[in-house]
Design a protein around this motif. Structure first.
Motif, PDB file in Angstrom:
ATOM      1  N   HIS A 184       6.940  -2.988   7.401  1.00 45.58           N
ATOM      2  CA  HIS A 184       6.360  -4.305   7.634  1.00 45.58           C
ATOM      3  C   HIS A 184       5.062  -4.487   6.856  1.00 45.58           C
ATOM      4  O   HIS A 184       4.816  -5.565   6.292  1.00 45.58           O
ATOM      5  N   LEU A 185       4.243  -3.453   6.815  1.00 40.97           N
ATOM      6  CA  LEU A 185       2.999  -3.552   6.043  1.00 40.97           C
ATOM      7  C   LEU A 185       3.284  -3.598   4.551  1.00 40.97           C
ATOM      8  O   LEU A 185       2.566  -4.270   3.800  1.00 40.97           O
ATOM      9  N   ALA A 186       4.318  -2.898   4.117  1.00 40.55           N
ATOM     10  CA  ALA A 186       4.695  -2.975   2.706  1.00 40.55           C
ATOM     11  C   ALA A 186       5.142  -4.388   2.347  1.00 40.55           C
ATOM     12  O   ALA A 186       4.927  -4.854   1.213  1.00 40.55           O
ATOM     13  N   ARG A 239       1.589  11.587   5.967  1.00 45.55           N
ATOM     14  CA  ARG A 239       0.367  10.804   5.832  1.00 45.55           C
ATOM     15  C   ARG A 239       0.089  10.493   4.365  1.00 45.55           C
ATOM     16  O   ARG A 239      -0.241   9.358   4.007  1.00 45.55           O
ATOM     17  N   ALA A 240       0.241  11.492   3.519  1.00 46.03           N
ATOM     18  CA  ALA A 240       0.004  11.286   2.091  1.00 46.03           C
ATOM     19  C   ALA A 240       0.999  10.289   1.516  1.00 46.03           C
ATOM     20  O   ALA A 240       0.639   9.436   0.691  1.00 46.03           O
ATOM     21  N   SER A 241       2.244  10.378   1.954  1.00 43.89           N
ATOM     22  CA  SER A 241       3.270   9.461   1.471  1.00 43.89           C
ATOM     23  C   SER A 241       2.973   8.029   1.915  1.00 43.89           C
ATOM     24  O   SER A 241       3.107   7.079   1.129  1.00 43.89           O
ATOM     25  N   ALA A 242       2.557   7.869   3.172  1.00 45.51           N
ATOM     26  CA  ALA A 242       2.227   6.528   3.675  1.00 45.51           C
ATOM     27  C   ALA A 242       1.047   5.956   2.911  1.00 45.51           C
ATOM     28  O   ALA A 242       1.027   4.760   2.578  1.00 45.51           O
ATOM     29  N   ARG A 244       0.146   6.621  -0.170  1.00 47.43           N
ATOM     30  CA  ARG A 244       0.579   6.224  -1.512  1.00 47.43           C
ATOM     31  C   ARG A 244       1.354   4.910  -1.466  1.00 47.43           C
ATOM     32  O   ARG A 244       1.161   4.042  -2.324  1.00 47.43           O
ATOM     33  N   ARG A 245       2.209   4.771  -0.465  1.00 48.18           N
ATOM     34  CA  ARG A 245       3.034   3.568  -0.397  1.00 48.18           C
ATOM     35  C   ARG A 245       2.199   2.317  -0.197  1.00 48.18           C
ATOM     36  O   ARG A 245       2.512   1.248  -0.742  1.00 48.18           O
ATOM     37  N   LEU A 249      -2.068  -2.358  -1.127  1.00 53.32           N
ATOM     38  CA  LEU A 249      -2.620  -3.159  -0.037  1.00 53.32           C
ATOM     39  C   LEU A 249      -4.030  -2.702   0.309  1.00 53.32           C
ATOM     40  O   LEU A 249      -4.947  -3.514   0.494  1.00 53.32           O
ATOM     41  N   LEU A 250      -4.214  -1.399   0.376  1.00 51.93           N
ATOM     42  CA  LEU A 250      -5.527  -0.853   0.721  1.00 51.93           C
ATOM     43  C   LEU A 250      -6.572  -1.217  -0.326  1.00 51.93           C
ATOM     44  O   LEU A 250      -7.683  -1.669   0.018  1.00 51.93           O
ATOM     45  N   MET A 251      -6.238  -1.020  -1.575  1.00 52.80           N
ATOM     46  CA  MET A 251      -7.218  -1.260  -2.628  1.00 52.80           C
ATOM     47  C   MET A 251      -7.509  -2.742  -2.832  1.00 52.80           C
ATOM     48  O   MET A 251      -8.660  -3.154  -2.986  1.00 52.80           O
ATOM     49  N   THR A 252      -6.461  -3.550  -2.816  1.00 49.57           N
ATOM     50  CA  THR A 252      -6.656  -4.989  -3.010  1.00 49.57           C
ATOM     51  C   THR A 252      -7.469  -5.587  -1.876  1.00 49.57           C
ATOM     52  O   THR A 252      -8.378  -6.398  -2.095  1.00 49.57           O
ATOM     53  N   SER A 253      -7.152  -5.189  -0.645  1.00 50.65           N
ATOM     54  CA  SER A 253      -7.881  -5.710   0.513  1.00 50.65           C
ATOM     55  C   SER A 253      -9.326  -5.224   0.517  1.00 50.65           C
ATOM     56  O   SER A 253     -10.256  -6.005   0.766  1.00 50.65           O
ATOM     57  N   ARG A 254      -9.519  -3.939   0.238  1.00 48.71           N
ATOM     58  CA  ARG A 254     -10.883  -3.399   0.204  1.00 48.71           C
ATOM     59  C   ARG A 254     -11.725  -4.134  -0.818  1.00 48.71           C
ATOM     60  O   ARG A 254     -12.855  -4.563  -0.527  1.00 48.71           O
TER      61      ARG A 254
END
Length: 453
Positions: A184-186, A239-242, A244-245, A249-254
């Motif tokens: 869902h987050l993807a 955790r590492a796989s999540a 990376r996936r 989203l993390l970088m764009t939002s940050r």
């Protein structure tokens, strides 16, 4: 509020929803599609004197063996859970349409979904066991076969709200469905604009915004918060796989949050929030969601820029909204249930449990729930998204008794088929949409917080 806002008492610019008034048919046990249009209800509610009279559009959503969803009309008589029921319409203890074969595709998917939550469900206190199981089923009915949960199944709610998806993803990860939460987050990651913003809502089939309402900045922070929470439920290689996936989203939002706040030193942009009305000033809801995202980035990366930005923005929030009591706007607007976003998303220590408990009084409605804000229209309606968000905030702030009290209230005001509705009228009757994904997610997250306390 999120999906069907009554107009606040204070004048606001013209709402952006433009639906025509629809009426519910008087006969038949099953409603094929929708109920009262969201925009039309807002226009209607602007003229309602005193306590509003709003239909319960559906008692729940039933799924047949092929995965087709049907809105079940409320049984005749009282709409609350616990009333004498009529003829069976659901397979016992499920949201499957009565007569659905146990070996049908949808029944097998449902069995797998609920089965994976059984370990978590076994740890829920007995007095909330049925509420928890019902909330799990509600989330399944609103997400099965979809790229992310829709808010509800009535026509005007059959869309993906980034805010709701964020809370649903965290709840799913907590009950044993981290893989679904990541999916869902993807999907939110795919929907996110290059500048980090989200539209207010999206079609689950086309991925497009269904209308021209303004974009909302709260989705950016809440999506980042949810991603960090879901990643945090994993360990080792998972955790590492999540990570990376969800890295885009993390970088764009940050980057969007840091850019919009000048690295945490200024207010974020003016934007509609969960009230979904046009605003002329930054609201507490936007402040809280921005802080949630910045602090999540700091926890994930622990680097100077993220950590410093979060700490700086926390000071901005406290110094701008704190002197006037954390109202809806920095200096005005009265109490707002968005105050609960802070502890609900992990931004602890800004307000105390006593300030959260005070919302039960300042935002009280006759049936025992709360309204979104002090300036919300006084129509007697309790809103379950705000009430359940307060329960979650109290639970994560350490006030177990306050959270349990609200869970008991929510439990007592479900529909006769067990689903959590969007609204509860002054007389205690469930109203509007049922089930509602955000409320179901908040209930599960509250129970999870109590389980861990």
């Amino acid at each position: 509020m999120t999906h069907d806002s009554a107009l606040p008492d204070t004048p606001t610019p013209r709402p952006t929803r433009r639906r025509a008034l629809q009426t519910l048919g008087a006969g038949g046990a099953v409603i094929a599609l929708g109920g009262l249009g969201a925009g039309a209800h807002r226009l209607l509610s602007a003229h309602l004197p005193g306590n509003a009279e709003i239909s319960l559009y559906s008692s729940t959503v039933a799924v047949d063996g092929d995965g087709r969803r049907t809105l079940l009309a409320p049984p005749s008589g009282s709409g609350s859970a616990g009333s004498a029921d009529s003829s069976p319409r659901l397979e016992p203890g499920t949201r499957l349409l009565a007569g659905t074969p146990a070996d049908s595709p949808a029944a097998r998917r449902a069995d797998s979904f609920v089965g994976r939550a059984e370990t978590w469900l076994a740890e829920v206190p007995d007095d909330f066991a049925d509420l928890a199981r019902s909330a799990v089923w509600d989330l399944w009915t609103l997400s099965d076969g979809l790229p992310a949960p829709v808010a509800g199944w009535s026509t005007s709610w059959r869309y993906i709200w980034p805010r709701d998806t964020a809370f649903c993803a965290v709840a799913l990860a907590r009950i044993g469905h981290a893989d679904t939460a990541l999916d869902h987050l993807a999907h939110l990651q795919d929907l996110q604009s290059a500048d980090g913003w989200f539209e207010a809502r999206y079609s689950p089939t086309t991925g497009e915004a269904p209308d021209e309402r303004p974009r909302q900045f709260d989705g950016t922070g809440l999506a980042l918060w949810a991603a960090a929470e879901v990643i945090g439920t994993q360990s080792g290689s998972a955790r590492a796989s999540a990570r990376r996936r969800l890295d885009p989203l993390l970088m764009t939002s940050r980057d969007a949050l840091l850019r919009a706040t000048d690295h945490g030193t200024q207010l974020p942009p003016v934007s509609p929030d969960y009230w979904e009305v046009s605003e002329r000033a930054v609201t507490l809801g936007i402040m809280a969601s921005t802080l949630a995202g910045l602090e999540a980035a700091g926890r994930l990366d622990g680097e100077g820029a993220e950590r410093d930005g979060a700490e700086a923005f926390r000071r901005v929030l406290v110094t701008s909204f704190g002197p006037h009591g954390f109202q809806r706007r920095a200096r005005s607007g009265g109490a707002d249930s968005a105050l609960a976003f802070l502890d609900a998303t992990g931004s602890h220590g800004i307000v105390g449990p006593d300030q959260l408990r005070a919302l039960r009084t300042s935002l009280a409605r006759p049936a025992g729930g709360i309204a979104p804000g002090a300036r919300w229209r006084r129509d007697g309606v309790s809103w379950t998204p705000s009430t359940s968000l307060l329960a979650l905030g109290l639970a994560r702030a350490g006030d177990a008794d306050g959270a349990r009290d609200l869970l008991e209230w929510l439990d007592q005001h479900r529909t006769r088929d067990g689903s959590l509705p969007e609204k509860v009228l002054a007389d205690g009757s469930p109203a509007a949409v049922a089930p509602l994904a955000w409320t179901a997610a908040n209930v599960l997250l509250t129970l999870d917080a109590l389980r861990e306390s």
